[in-house]
Design a protein around this motif. Structure first.
Motif, PDB file in Angstrom:
ATOM      1  N   ARG A 106      95.496 103.306  99.115  1.00 34.72           N
ATOM      2  CA  ARG A 106      95.464 102.720  97.779  1.00 34.72           C
ATOM      3  C   ARG A 106      94.879 103.724  96.774  1.00 34.72           C
ATOM      4  O   ARG A 106      95.371 103.859  95.653  1.00 34.72           O
ATOM      5  CB  ARG A 106      94.670 101.418  97.770  1.00 34.72           C
ATOM      6  N   THR A 160      96.659 105.166  93.499  1.00 37.84           N
ATOM      7  CA  THR A 160      96.037 105.092  92.169  1.00 37.84           C
ATOM      8  C   THR A 160      96.092 106.456  91.493  1.00 37.84           C
ATOM      9  O   THR A 160      96.459 106.566  90.327  1.00 37.84           O
ATOM     10  CB  THR A 160      94.556 104.640  92.285  1.00 37.84           C
ATOM     11  N   LEU A 179      86.709  99.136  90.895  1.00 38.47           N
ATOM     12  CA  LEU A 179      87.386  98.000  90.246  1.00 38.47           C
ATOM     13  C   LEU A 179      86.388  97.047  89.575  1.00 38.47           C
ATOM     14  O   LEU A 179      86.598  96.604  88.443  1.00 38.47           O
ATOM     15  CB  LEU A 179      88.212  97.226  91.290  1.00 38.47           C
ATOM     16  N   TYR A 203      89.352 103.191  90.662  1.00 41.63           N
ATOM     17  CA  TYR A 203      89.654 102.189  89.635  1.00 41.63           C
ATOM     18  C   TYR A 203      90.278 100.905  90.206  1.00 41.63           C
ATOM     19  O   TYR A 203      90.110  99.831  89.666  1.00 41.63           O
ATOM     20  CB  TYR A 203      90.592 102.910  88.671  1.00 41.63           C
ATOM     21  N   GLU A 204      91.010 101.037  91.317  1.00 38.29           N
ATOM     22  CA  GLU A 204      91.632  99.848  91.920  1.00 38.29           C
ATOM     23  C   GLU A 204      91.000  99.495  93.268  1.00 38.29           C
ATOM     24  O   GLU A 204      91.607  98.803  94.083  1.00 38.29           O
ATOM     25  CB  GLU A 204      93.135 100.080  92.091  1.00 38.29           C
ATOM     26  N   PHE A 248      91.835  91.863  90.112  1.00 40.18           N
ATOM     27  CA  PHE A 248      93.062  92.648  89.918  1.00 40.18           C
ATOM     28  C   PHE A 248      93.850  92.107  88.732  1.00 40.18           C
ATOM     29  O   PHE A 248      94.443  92.861  87.970  1.00 40.18           O
ATOM     30  CB  PHE A 248      93.929  92.618  91.182  1.00 40.18           C
ATOM     31  N   LEU A 278      92.448  93.325  85.534  1.00 44.30           N
ATOM     32  CA  LEU A 278      92.810  94.739  85.371  1.00 44.30           C
ATOM     33  C   LEU A 278      94.256  94.886  84.883  1.00 44.30           C
ATOM     34  O   LEU A 278      94.541  95.683  83.988  1.00 44.30           O
ATOM     35  CB  LEU A 278      92.621  95.487  86.706  1.00 44.30           C
ATOM     36  N   ARG A 279      95.150  94.104  85.475  1.00 42.58           N
ATOM     37  CA  ARG A 279      96.567  94.177  85.064  1.00 42.58           C
ATOM     38  C   ARG A 279      96.741  93.711  83.607  1.00 42.58           C
ATOM     39  O   ARG A 279      97.526  94.288  82.853  1.00 42.58           O
ATOM     40  CB  ARG A 279      97.451  93.329  85.980  1.00 42.58           C
ATOM     41  N   GLU A 323      95.738  96.499  81.461  1.00 38.99           N
ATOM     42  CA  GLU A 323      96.725  97.581  81.439  1.00 38.99           C
ATOM     43  C   GLU A 323      97.888  97.264  80.504  1.00 38.99           C
ATOM     44  O   GLU A 323      98.429  98.152  79.859  1.00 38.99           O
ATOM     45  CB  GLU A 323      97.234  97.872  82.859  1.00 38.99           C
TER      46      GLU A 323
END
Ligand SMILES: [Zn+2]
Ligand SMILES: [Zn+2]
Length: 329
Positions: free
Chosen positions: A34, A38, A168, A210-211, A261, A264-265, A268
């Motif tokens: 992952r 990223t 994250l 970050y993820e 998550f 975060l999305r 983005e």
């Protein structure tokens, strides 16, 4: 027994947001993969670039350094930059772990200390704040000084990028804090890659974790036995506000797996719009120290001024008390 989704072994890591169930070996593989994705997705590292890694001695930066070294050291030069804020009994112990990891991986490192570079340690800043709470929080000084010295370190070693250990949880807490504060220009400066806006002397920052959820970074650093200092709580910081958001997000994640998550999305998707509306200060240089900044005097100089003024005010008050005392008798 819950089995690993990739083999027949018992699953030790249960990740409800997937859901994913992994044995230790396949968790490590999943985690690493992952981070690799990223870095690729956000174009964090380009072949031949030199990467400076900010190493604090904690689990996040230890994992960042270990993985960047593993993934990129064949085509990229990697060097560590460590910051000594001057917090006795805390950072000195953590830096010893950071140095041990660098030695294990054969990575060169440089230590920048607040005392040496800025003539004031955080212990001294804390003393001033204890005398005058109007100065603000210790973290507001420390954050400005740390960012400045990490950037200076990256410039000094000729790095094209500086990697930090933000995970994250850190990122999602910051997104929510800025949203609740109605501070969208600050929110626009978050993200996996924080560019330099074309300002010479500012090194773009990247966040390879970050993820990666904080819990998983803890597990990764422990399973890989990376030297790191696990008492992450700085004795000078209460971080009351951030802790509040951390608790809220952890509760939500426990009840609604995938929340972090999802935040975060959402961020983005918002980011391009935020960047369009955010004011981009023109690139210029501090009149006093030459630091890259968007204002006439940089934040480092402004923060240092506050401490010097505090010294003068304290001296004046002392004089005043003395005068009053003499007139009284
Ligand atoms: Zn397995
Ligand atoms: Zn300055």
């Amino acid at each position: 027994m819950v089995s690993c989704e990739r083999c027949s072994k018992e699953a030790k890591m249960l990740l409800p947001y997937g859901p994913h169930n992994f044995c230790e070996e396949h968790f490590l593989y999943f985690f690493e993969n992952r981070v690799r994705r990223t870095t690729r997705k956000h174009g964090m590292v380009k072949a031949g670039e030199k990467i400076a890694v900010g190493v604090s001695g904690g689990k996040d930066s230890a994992t960042t350094l270990y993985l960047l070294h593993k993934m990129f050291s064949r085509v990229n030069e990697i060097e560590a930059v460590m910051i000594d804020e001057g917090i006795p009994g805390y950072r000195d112990k953590a830096l010893a772990e950071g140095k041990a990891l660098c030695k294990e991986l054969c990575i060169a490192f440089t230590v920048y200390s607040y005392k040496k570079e800025l003539a004031v340690s955080m212990e001294e800043v804390k003393e001033k704040i204890d005398l005058n709470s109007g100065l603000g929080s210790t973290c507001s000084f420390c954050g400005v000084f740390r960012r400045h010295l990490l950037n200076k370190g990256a410039v000094d070693v000729g790095a094209d990028r500086i990697a930090t250990g933000h995970n994250l949880d850190d990122e999602v807490q910051s997104i929510c804090m800025n949203f609740f504060d109605n501070d969208f220009s600050r929110m626009a400066r978050l993200g996996a890659v924080v560019g330099s806006n074309g300002i010479k002397g500012l090194v773009p920052r990247i966040k390879p974790l970050y993820e990666s959820p904080e819990k998983e970074v803890i597990a990764f650093a422990a399973l890989k036995e990376l030297p790191h200092y696990s008492d992450e709580c700085c004795p000078f910081s209460s971080q009351a506000k951030r802790n509040y958001f951390r608790e809220m997000l952890n509760k939500m994640e426990a009840n609604l797996p995938g929340t972090k998550f999802s935040v975060l999305r959402s961020f983005e998707q918002l980011k391009p719009l935020l960047e369009k509306t955010a004011e981009h200060g023109k690139a210029r240089y501090c009149e006093r120290c030459g630091n890259a900044t968007t204002t006439s005097t940089c934040t480092v100089c402004l923060k240092l001024d506050q401490l010097i003024l505090e010294k003068k005010v304290a001296k004046k008050q002392k004089e005043k008390t003395l005068t009053c005392a003499t007139t009284k008798y």
